[in-house]
Structures are given as C-alpha cells and as structure tokens.
Design an enzyme around this catalytic site. Structure first.
Site, short mmCIF file in Angstrom:
data_model
loop_
_atom_site.label_atom_id
_atom_site.label_comp_id
_atom_site.label_asym_id
_atom_site.label_seq_id
_atom_site.Cartn_x
_atom_site.Cartn_y
_atom_site.Cartn_z
N LYS A 58 55.00 45.10 71.04
CA LYS A 58 55.22 44.60 69.68
C LYS A 58 56.52 43.79 69.65
CE LYS A 58 55.54 46.65 64.98
NZ LYS A 58 55.54 47.94 64.26
N SER A 72 52.34 48.18 60.47
CA SER A 72 52.89 46.91 60.88
C SER A 72 52.57 46.51 62.31
CB SER A 72 54.41 46.95 60.71
OG SER A 72 54.97 47.90 61.59
N SER A 75 52.78 52.95 60.99
CA SER A 75 52.57 51.62 61.56
C SER A 75 51.90 51.57 62.92
CB SER A 75 53.91 50.87 61.64
OG SER A 75 54.28 50.40 60.38
#
Lengths: 490, 99, 475
Positions: free
Chosen positions: A80, A155, A179
């Site tokens: 990420k 997210s 997330s």
C-alpha cells in the site's frame, strides 16, 4: 507454466517453485507484471510500478536461489502506498507527498525482504488511509474487480483489488478502523488485521497511531498466516510492538477442524441496518463452522453503538497531530510564493490535502482544543475502555467471534461522497477491533444476488491470531474455492 | 483562544487556522455543514456515564520501552536535503521568520 | 513607592547523552548543518520515537538530587504548535505526569541561606536551530531531538541577584551530577523567566510577563533588571502591566513584546500514542539514587570539617567537582591540607584560568603538589622557589624533587656556607653595616636581601637572619 498459472499460485507454491527451479523469480515477476499491464488499466489498483526495479530484485533472488534464500525468495508482493520502501515514492495517495522518496524501509517491508520477497509495486488507497472507498485518492478511484461500478472498499482498496484480480499474489495494507478487512470483504479476498503491536508500525505513515496496524491481504488464509509470521515480533524501532513470539503459520489448522471451539455471535453485530443478504451469508458461514464441530453461542458487546463516535474522535485527534508534519519544509509539495512560515503552512496544506483529510484534521483539532478535550477526546478514551471490557467479557464466553465485516456489500462509486457521516457509519463492525486492540480476519463467505462478495469476520482476543487463523482456515477449506471476479461494467 | 461556547458548535474557520489549513469560503461553508452534522453525531458519547472509568490510551499494555544510549549515523545529508523542496548551504529554507 | 519582586524560572538543560532523546543520531555540537539527522528527528512519514533510557536516568537522578518525588507513573504527551524549528509540528514533552515532582534548591545569596522550590522536572525533545537571512530563514535539525530537561521553579525568587545565585547553584549541582555539560556557549542551558512587581504591602502578585529563550546567566540578570524596572515604570505612570511574552535584545539592552501572526496558541496536549508510559520500580530508582555523588553543599561542609580548611576556601574548591576531587587527592597525600588548599585556590586556579584549561588536563598531579608542600614545610625549598617549581610542573609536569635538583633551587642550610655569604655581603655594603650600628634597624633588612640575592634565593632565610644578627652584634 503459463501466465495464468503463475497468477494463481499461493505464496508457498510460488516460493517452492523458485527454490526447486521449476521457474525463476524473473519468470514469476514478469507474469505478474504482464497481469498488471493487462488488467490494471480497468481497475487502477496500482499507483506505482517500477518494472525494472522489480526485475532487478527478481534477478537478485534468482542469484541466491537455494534453501537459504528465504521463505519468500523471489516471490512478488505489492504494498500500500502508505508504507515506506527505500528508494521508492511513498505518496499516501496525497498531493502533499509529491516528490518524496523514502530513504528507508518500513520494518514490515524489511522483514519481507529478509525472506527474499520482491516488492513489485505500490497500491492505491484513500489519502492517508482516511476513507472506506479508495475514492479519496489523488490518483482517482480504484474500481472493484467484481463490478467496475462499485468501490473496492478502503482504505486499502488498491491492495484488495490487486489481490482479487490476481495482479498480485499478496499485498500489504493497513487497518485503522477496518481498512484491511472491509476492502477484503468488498473484493472477495482474505484480509487480516493483527492485534495492536503485533506487526511493527515503523515505516507505516501514521494515521491514528494507537489504532493503526499493518495487515496482509491474500487469496487464502494460510498465506495471511505466513505473512503474519514473517512480519510480526518485537521491533526496537516501534515502542508499541509486543515482545510475544510471532504466531506460527501451521499447516494442520484446516485438518484439525473446529471441534471444542466456542464461537460467539455478537448480538449487536446482527442488528438493524445489516443488509439481509450479508446477514444470510454470514449466518450460513457460521453454520458451516458449527458443522465443523464448533459450538455457536450468542454474546453481547453492549457499547458497540458508541464505537463510531469514539473511533472518529480518537482517530481524527491523533491524525491531526500525525499530519501536522506535512508542511512543505523538509519533503513533499510546497506552495509557491509564501511570505512567511504561517502562510507557507496554510497554503501548502490547502493545496496538498484532499477534502476528507481536511475534514478529519479539522475534527481532530477541534476535539483536542482547549475547552473540548474532556468532553470529546478524554470521554472517547473512556468509552474505549468500556469497549475493551465488552470484548474481555465476551471472550470469557467464547474462543473467537463470527460477524459480518460491513453492513453491506461494496458501495456504488460516489455513493458516500457527499455524506461523509454515512461512510463513517459503515465502519461500525470493524472499528471496535481497533479500539480494543484485538485481531480480526475477513474471509470471503458468499456473493450477493448482484454478484458482490461478502466477507465473514472472525474476531479473536488480543494476541489471539492463531485461533482466528485456525477458524478462518477451517472454514475456508470447508467452503471450497471462491469464485473469481468477472469484472465488467456496472 | 476561544473557550467552549454554550452551543458547542464548532467555529470551522478558527479551528482551520489552528490546524494551519487555508479554506476557501466555499470549503468553509461545506465543512461547517458537514462537520456540524458529524459533531452532532459524535456528541453521542456524552450520553454515557463514564465517570470513574479509566481512559485507554494504548491497546497494548507495555511500559518502560527504552533504547540504550548508543549513537548511530542516520541518513546522508544529501538524501535529507534531496527531499527538501528548497535548500541552500546545507540547510532547509523557509520564508523568513519574523519574531 | 517601594515594590516587591517575584521571579520564577523555567530552566531548559541539555542532557549529556551520546544519542538523541528518541533516535540514535549523535548529539555532538558544531557538526555541519543537517548531518546528525534521521527519519525520526526530521519528522519523516512513518518514523517513530523510542525513549533513550539514559535521558530518563539523568532526569530522575537530577530529581532525586533536588529532593523531588519520583512518581510511579510518568508519560509523554504531544504538544502541538507549528514552527519551522519543529520537525513534526508537535513536540514530544510531558504534560500532566512529569518524571519528577516538587523538590527544592538550597543556596546562598547575599550572605543568606535561600531555598527555591521546584514545581516539577520533565523531559522533552529540543527543537532545531533557525538561522535568519535577509529574505529567508534556514533550518538545521542537528539539535532537533536532543534530550532537554525542563526544571520549573515556584516563583520564589525576590531579585535578579537571587535568580542569578540560584542559577549558579543549580548549575553547580547539575555539573556535579554529570547530567549536563552545562556549557552556556553551546546553549546547553536556556531559561524562560517569569517576573512581576507589586507595591510593598500588597498581598496578591502583580501581573507577570515572560521573557523567553535567555541563553546566558548574565542575560537572565540584565533582562530581569530591565524588565522589572520597566514594569515599575508602567505602574508608576499609572499604567497596567500586560501579561505577555517578551524577548530580550541583548544588544539594545531592552525587552520587547513578541508580535506574531499566531493569533491562537492552543497546544492541544494529548498522550503520545507512539510511546509507552514510564513506570519505575523502587529498585531501579534506588540504583539510580545510589549513583548520585556528594553534592556541592555537603562537600563544602565536609571539606571544612575533614581537612580543617576555612569555609571560604572550601566554597571555592567545592564549586567544581573535579577541583574538589583534585584537592582531596592532594590533601590526603599531604600533612598540610591548608597549604594544599592555598596552592589550589591561588596558583592552580589562576594558571588554569589564564590558559582556559580545566583541572582535568592539568599536568601537576595531586601527588606532586603534596610533595611540593612537604618540601616547603621541611625547609628544602623556600616558598618563593616553590612557586617556580609549581610553574615548571604546570608547564611540563614532572617530579618536584627532580625539578628542585635540576634547577638548583634547594635551600642552602649549611651554616658555614651562609656565613661566607654574609661576610661577603657585609664587605660589599659597609655603609649599611655602619647605618645599622647607628641604630637604623632597616639596614639589616637590606643586608638580608643582599644575602638572598647573592645566594640566588636559596639561602635559608631563618639561618641568614640568625647569622647576620650574630655578626652585626659582634661588630
């Protein structure tokens, strides 16, 4: 091996293939890069792929091929955009980190590299991990591989979409209020949020430091267990990392079944607002666990209804301080023509941050400000204690809990854009684990009539990852292979 | 410094200044509306009687996590300044500070 | 009208550690800008602080030495404010649970014993250094993150002189403890002062002002003197003192109000989530307490009692731990501690001062000084010659006996040898002999001087007097 076969490998088979010489890391990484080129334009899971760098890492892995090469030698993983990887940008999907290059590896990344992993690219996310849809990104939204009119969740939506679409064998995400678990649920892959402190946060750009945890997103539970085993353990660079030994990544879990295990169904998690299709899929999964020998019991988490309020107070308060460092002085984007430092800060931050980040910074600043601290921040910390105690009591009556991950399947694109509170309320089933510091796993357990995946959440006590992984692995084996995403327009 | 006012409504413009965020009038208006809504919701925690409850600052229970006093080289000067939007003579530059 | 003064201080002390408070960067002074930096002290995304145990130990030791209570629970907090010297735009400090509570410093001021109480001592990270140029400012983060101990006093001081004496006493104690280099030139000790005045007889304190960032004790003294005068002037002219933060302009010799765009100061303290609390057990605190050396006051008293040296000398010697250590080593090797104290206070400190040296690098060993004292006491060298020996040892070290031999400085105590010199002096100065005969006793002193000159200072003065007296009496 053909390209597709490469893309469907689990991590152990991939590593074993490189060790045995069935294929090279270069071949494997090339196949993954080809998948990205082929499929990513449609879903935009990646924000940065340096193919040359990935192939260099693959060649290095091939050069050290052999038993000592590491448990992931030559195996590509995606990370990420919130994690620092030396020499790579770390943009957090924000304009404000434009131009920043990380001079160091996050500990989690360093530990994967120590086992020979190849960092193949960086995935999209909500800016600074603030959001549940991966729409709040300077790069634009990532689309759900199951339905391009839907969000992948957030997210860590880029990581979930990349794994679901087989552009990555595995990816790292971060979970502050759901997330990792929620995008895993929305995209039909496995996502693990370890207990707080299990994996070092050093190098993870902080959103809310007392809630953040790095977690793996994978195609199966055993891969998540392997990555957890590699990344966890005390790190002298993170004072909050726990000294307890890493949970093992055992093979025997699925075979052992669930005999003798008590699985709790928290009453409050099956209440009003839960989509009936989601409820049905999760109950069916619970029944499957019962069929594997588990005893199902109802448990209570009475303070759940206060969790969202407590979470958004604590998370935004911490975020308001964590994001104060983005000021255009030492790295990143800087506004032109400022006349003094005050001007530099306000303009740089106005240009650099997106709307959701600004909203949360303002909320967090407010709840900490003079005259409001007691009523908001301190009260929220006390509510946090009550939520923690709820779990302690409930885990006195069961070994792990089964629950939905999110009240619904993936949202439509743009559905929550104008109503942030609506998006916040969707986090109700995941934020509690972060507030209490416990671990949670999302395992795909069904599809809605619209063909959208639904996740089963397995919650375990603090440092109870082995139980959670065991339940997940047993259920997953009983469930059988999960369908592949078919993509397609809305 | 503004004290907690009676209504408890947030003065978005003031808080944004504290947070060093310049807002356009449109942004200020939108945020005011959205945040009033959100603050109205989070005020919910006030319903609970939490007197006598210890606050939780950390999910993990650890203390005395120390580092030995050993010095090590950090990052290269060129790398540090290489990330800086503006630098000269080995220093990070900001618009002149007037005290 | 007569005014009463109230002064309180916040003293920031850089601790003597090898590495910074929350990262492993070095703390050396004077390195080129931004060469002692890392992701942590530059406030990079993802970087995290880890406490330096030594900084905790030094702070707690200071607290123990000043009689503070050491709470069982202490924690760090974030203090938010945006400023270019702040890498994270919050400072990791301590808000409501400092490492040390209470305590006091006892010292002498104006010939009287004084006691200034502490509010607390807490630990925080230092900020970067800003340098100002015509159109921009530069930031050097080498100092950012160096451990900084903040000592907060009660408003217990009544004059700038007392504040100065307090600071000197505090500095002595900190140096004794070895917790800080206390090097003012390098900015190791910086003060914020609070002061107010009120008419004599008024109970409640006047409105106070704060003067920030004074980095010399002289600066504290002069800034206070000026600011207190200013406050009195304001009151005398019928005005009111405004509560505000001011700066001291040492060149102009005035304080001025800090005006800034920062309309709002709201530090928004909250517990630092990246650090765990400090919970010290009794054993650890006991171990640290045991490492506290004898402090200046106690040592002064002991030097007087144990070595019989005057209180003044004990004060001068005890002011510096290394000097006191030196004195004691020499005094223990000698039978004449008082003489040793005189040598240390006069010759040693004078020469060290002239050369800008510390006693740590003096070449005269304590043993050599003790031997020199005994050479004087036993009459082997005169005290005049001994000064030459000391000076020689100060330059290049060496053994006093050998130096006396090499330089031929041994005293002549052989009566016949001295008789010969006396005879020669009387022969060469018949007029003085005659003067003496006519009752001018001063002439004898002149003749002694001549004998000493002819012996190049080596003749034993006692013998010279005896022999000369005898010979003159025989004339």
């Amino acid at each position: 091996m053909n390209r597709e076969a490469f893309q469907c490998l689990d991590l152990r088979s991939a590593a074993a293939g490189v060790v045995s010489g069935d294929f090279t890391s270069r071949e494997l990484v090339e196949a993954m890069l080809a998948g990205i080129i082929e499929r990513d334009p449609a879903i935009r899971a990646f924000v940065h792929v340096d193919a040359d760098d990935a192939l260099r890492q693959a060649d290095a892995a091939d050069a050290r091929r052999g038993p000592g090469g590491g448990r992931l030698n030559g195996v590509p993983v995606a990370v990420k955009d919130v994690l620092n990887v030396a020499g790579q940008p770390c943009g957090c999907a924000s304009r404000i980190l434009e131009g920043y290059r990380a001079p160091y590896d996050a500990t989690a990344v360093a530990r994967l590299r120590r086992e020979g992993a190849v960092v193949v690219g960086r995935t999209n996310m909500d800016e600074f991990a603030m959001g549940s849809t991966t729409e709040n990104s300077v790069h634009g939204p990532t689309l759900n591989p199951w339905n391009h009119g839907r969000v992948p969740g957030g997210s860590s939506g880029g990581s979930a979409a990349a794994v679901a679409s087989r552009e990555a064998l595995a990816a790292l995400g971060s979970d502050t209020g759901g997330s990792v678990r929620q995008p895993a649920s929305f995209c039909g892959c496995v996502g693990l949020k370890p207990s707080y402190g299990r994996i070092s946060r050093y190098g993870l750009t902080a959103y809310a430091s007392s809630l953040d945890q790095i977690g793996p997103l994978t195609t199966n539970v055993r891969d998540a267990a392997l990555l957890l085993n590699i990344m966890s353990g005390r790190d002298p660079l993170d004072s909050t990392s726990v000294p307890d030994p890493a949970p093992c990544a055992d093979d025997g879990w699925a075979a052992a079944g669930l005999k003798g295990m008590k699985l709790g169904l928290p009453r409050e998690y099956f209440g009003a607002g839960l989509d009936p299709e989601v409820a049905w899929a999760v109950r069916a999964a619970a029944d499957a666990c019962a069929a594997l020998g588990a005893e199902l019991v109802e448990v209570a988490l009475p303070h759940t209804e206060y969790a969202i309020a407590a979470y958004y107070i604590i998370a935004t308060a911490e975020a308001s301080a964590n994001l104060a460092r983005f000021d255009g002085v030492r790295y990143g984007r800087r506004a032109d023509g400022a006349s003094d430092p005050y001007d530099l800060y306000t303009r740089t931050r106005a240009e650099g941050f997106g709307a959701e980040v600004k909203r949360r910074i303002i909320l967090g600043t407010y709840v900490l400000s003079s005259g409001y601290y007691e009523a908001y921040y301190r009260s929220a910390q006390k509510v946090r204690t009550l939520i923690r105690r709820d779990f302690e009591r409930a885990f006195g009556q069961c070994d792990a809990m089964l629950a939905p991950v999110a009240p619904t399947a993936a949202y439509r694109l743009g559905e929550t854009t104008d109503d942030p509170l609506k998006m916040y309320l969707g986090d109700i089933l995941t934020v509690t684990a972060n507030l209490a510091g416990i671990c949670g796993l999302s395992v795909p357990c069904g599809l809605t009539d619209d063909g959208l995946p639904v996740g089963l959440q397995v919650l375990g006590p603090f440092l109870g990852e082995e139980r959670v992984l065991r339940v997940g692995a047993a259920y997953e084996t009983a469930r059988g292979p999960f369908p592949e995403p078919h993509g397609g327009a809305a | 410094m503004t004290e907690a006012n009676e209504s408890g409504a947030m003065d978005v413009a003031y808080v944004a200044r504290l947070a060093r965020l310049a807002l356009t009038p449109e942004e200020a208006e939108t945020f005011q509306r959205q945040l009033d809504h959100i603050v109205g919701y989070v005020r919910k925690i006030g319903e609970l009687d939490v007197s006598g409850v210890e606050p939780t600052a950390h999910a993990a229970v650890l203390s005395n996590v120390f580092r030995p006093d050993e010095a090590r080289h950090g990052i290269e000067h060129d790398v540090a300044l290489g990330n800086a939007p503006r630098s000269a003579d080995g220093q990070f530059l900001v618009p002149r500070i007037v005290e | 009208m007569k005014y009463l003064t109230t002064i309180g201080l916040e003293v920031h002390v850089q601790l003597r550690t090898r590495s910074k408070m929350f990262c492993a960067c070095g703390t050396g002074f004077g390195a080129p800008p931004n060469t002692q930096v890392c992701p942590v002290c530059l406030g990079y995304p993802g970087a995290m602080p880890v406490m330096n145990e030594e900084a905790i130990r030094l702070t707690v030791m200071t607290g123990l030495a000043l009689g503070c209570a050491i709470p069982a629970f202490s924690k760090f907090d974030r203090k938010s404010y945006f400023y270019p010297d702040m890498p994270k735009n919050y400072q990791i400090s301590q808000y409501d649970c400092p490492l040390c509570d209470g305590g006091a410093v006892e010292f002498e001021s104006g010939g009287q014993g004084r006691r200034v109480r502490m509010v607390r001592i807490h630990l925080e990270e230092d900020v970067a250094k800003n340098m100002h140029f015509p159109s921009f400012s530069g930031v050097d983060f080498n100092r950012a993150g160096v451990p900084l101990m903040e000592i907060v006093t009660q408003p217990d001081m009544g004059s700038p002189e007392e504040a100065m004496d307090f600071l000197l006493a505090l500095k002595q104690t900190l140096s004794y403890l070895g917790v800080s280099d206390c090097n003012l030139e390098e900015g190791n000790v910086r003060c914020d002062v609070n002061c107010s005045v009120r008419p004599d007889g008024q109970e409640e304190l006047g409105t106070k002002t704060e003067i920030k960032n004074l980095n010399t004790f002289k600066g504290v003294f002069h800034a206070l003197r000026h600011e207190l005068d200013r406050q009195v002037d304001v009151l005398e002219s019928g005005g009111r003192v405004t509560q505000e933060t001011r700066r001291w302009d040492a060149d102009q010799g005035v304080t001025y109000s800090m005006r800034s765009k920062e309309d709002a100061h709201d530090y928004r303290y909250f517990p630092e989530p990246d650090l765990m609390p400090v919970e010290l057990d009794a054993a650890t605190v006991g171990e640290w307490r045991a490492a506290i050396p004898e402090l200046p006051g106690a040592r002064r008293a002991r030097l007087t009692a144990e070595y019989g040296i005057p209180g003044y000398a004990a004060g001068v010697i005890a002011a510096d731990r290394a000097v006191a250590d030196y004195f004691e080593a020499a005094a223990r090797a000698s039978k004449n501690a008082k003489a040793v104290s005189n040598w240390v206070m006069t010759e040693m400190l004078r020469l060290l001062g002239e050369r800008g040296m510390t006693i740590g690098n003096a070449r005269v060993t304590p043993g050599a000084l003790a031997r020199l004292v005994s050479l004087v006491d036993s009459g082997v060298v005169s005290s005049t010659a001994a000064k030459d020996v000391f000076a020689a040892m100060f330059e290049s070290g060496g053994d006093p006996d050998a130096l006396v031999r090499e330089k031929g400085l041994a005293q002549v105590s052989d009566a016949s040898e001295i008789e010969a010199i006396v005879d020669r002096a009387m022969e060469e100065n018949p007029k003085s002999v005659a003067d003496f005969m006519q009752g001018k006793s001063a002439a004898a002193k002149f003749l002694v001087g001549q004998v000493m000159r002819l012996s190049r200072g080596k003749a034993n003065p006692k013998l010279v007097n005896e022999i000369l007296e005898r010979k003159l009496g025989a004339e």
